[in-house]
Design an enzyme around this catalytic site. Structure first.
Site, short mmCIF file in Angstrom:
data_model
loop_
_atom_site.label_atom_id
_atom_site.label_comp_id
_atom_site.label_asym_id
_atom_site.label_seq_id
_atom_site.Cartn_x
_atom_site.Cartn_y
_atom_site.Cartn_z
N SER A 195 -47.88 64.01 44.83
CA SER A 195 -48.20 64.76 46.04
C SER A 195 -49.42 65.60 45.73
O SER A 195 -49.74 65.85 44.57
CB SER A 195 -47.02 65.67 46.42
OG SER A 195 -47.39 66.64 47.37
N TYR A 233 -39.93 71.14 44.00
CA TYR A 233 -40.87 70.10 44.43
C TYR A 233 -42.19 70.24 43.71
O TYR A 233 -42.74 69.27 43.18
CB TYR A 233 -41.07 70.20 45.94
CG TYR A 233 -41.84 69.05 46.54
CD1 TYR A 233 -41.23 67.82 46.75
CD2 TYR A 233 -43.18 69.20 46.90
CE1 TYR A 233 -41.94 66.76 47.30
CE2 TYR A 233 -43.89 68.15 47.46
CZ TYR A 233 -43.27 66.93 47.66
OH TYR A 233 -43.98 65.88 48.21
N LYS A 245 -43.54 67.44 40.95
CA LYS A 245 -44.74 66.67 41.31
C LYS A 245 -45.86 66.90 40.29
O LYS A 245 -46.61 65.98 39.96
CB LYS A 245 -45.20 67.01 42.72
CG LYS A 245 -44.23 66.56 43.80
CD LYS A 245 -43.93 65.07 43.72
CE LYS A 245 -43.03 64.59 44.85
NZ LYS A 245 -42.74 63.15 44.79
#
Length: 264
Positions: free
Chosen positions: A133, A146, A150
């Site tokens: 991401s 997250y 990532k």
């Protein structure tokens, strides 16, 4: 890498980016095994006339089962798209939250590579594509798990390329911002509140929200050119350069942006 005639595995392929990547591979003459925990993957695969596997790639047993199914359906695996991912808990989360997001967003990549890389380096060819991401280059407001996973997925892909790139292993990392999927909007967009809503707004307002098919087209071009960093949103590179040029200024700016999103 030429895609026609290749065998590919795509995880997280029931919908969103994974389904779009599978369709783009199919259009270019590749055979694809679509994998997902969601049973809807069977319907997605059926529309392409391709095989599917239903299971959880966050466990070692799941990855072993997936690759056994892929070899049974396709033969040797040429490309592996580690695309399955979750947003995880908001804020710092708890112990169970961290275990889950690390297993899905990072260890699933490691477990697949552990099984694939020895064979790929033996025959001198193979392609590992990780969906990270823009949060892996920048950060994600609202969701620590997250952001951390990532960043780690990107770092792991870098390590694979550095370590095995001269032995035939090709590696790419997909790092988009907003894409029109459930990862961004959730199952029920109206139910999103608090830190989750702040994080969603941060992504949706930072740039254009792209359709999965457009992202998949960018991915195919990058694989054919064997480009490591795939940026469907080119402005991410400018943001990343700004971050690296003055980290403290960037952090201050992110805090101001977070406060603005929260209405402070």
């Amino acid at each position: 890498m030429e895609l026609k005639g290749r065998n590919a595995v795509v995880t997280g392929a029931a919908g969103g980016i994974g389904a779009a990547i599978a369709a783009a591979l199919h259009e270019r003459g590749a055979r694809v095994l679509l994998a997902d925990l969601a049973e809807e993957v069977a319907d997605t695969a059926a529309t392409l006339g391709q095989p599917h596997w239903t299971g959880d790639v966050s466990s070692a047993e799941g990855v072993t089962g997936l690759l056994a199914a892929a070899e049974g359906e396709l033969g040797q695996v040429d490309l592996y798209f580690a695309n399955a991912g979750i947003t995880g808990a908001t804020g710092l989360g708890g112990e169970d939250d961290w275990d889950r997001v690390i297993d899905v967003n990072l260890r699933a990549h490691i477990r697949a590579a552990e099984r694939l890389v020895p064979e790929w380096t033996r025959r001198g060819e193979g392609y590992f594509i990780a969906t990270a991401s823009a949060a892996g280059l920048l950060t994600q407001i609202g969701q620590a798990g997250y952001s951390v996973t990532k960043h780690a997925a990107l770092a792991f892909a870098e390590w694979l390329s550095v370590t095995y790139g001269d032995e035939g292993l090709r590696v790419s990392v997909l790092a988009p911002m907003g894409v029109n999927t459930k990862i961004l909007w959730g199952e029920d967009p109206k139910a999103i509140t608090g830190d989750a809503l702040t994080g969603q707004r941060a992504v949706a307002e930072a740039g254009n929200v792209l359709e999965p098919a457009d992202v998949a087209t960018t991915v195919m071009a990058a694989i054919e050119a064997e480009t490591f960093l795939i940026l469907p949103h080119p402005e991410v590179l400018d943001m990343y350069r700004m971050k690296g040029s003055d980290y403290d200024r960037w952090l201050r700016g992110m805090r101001r942006y977070q406060a603005k999103l929260q209405g402070h």
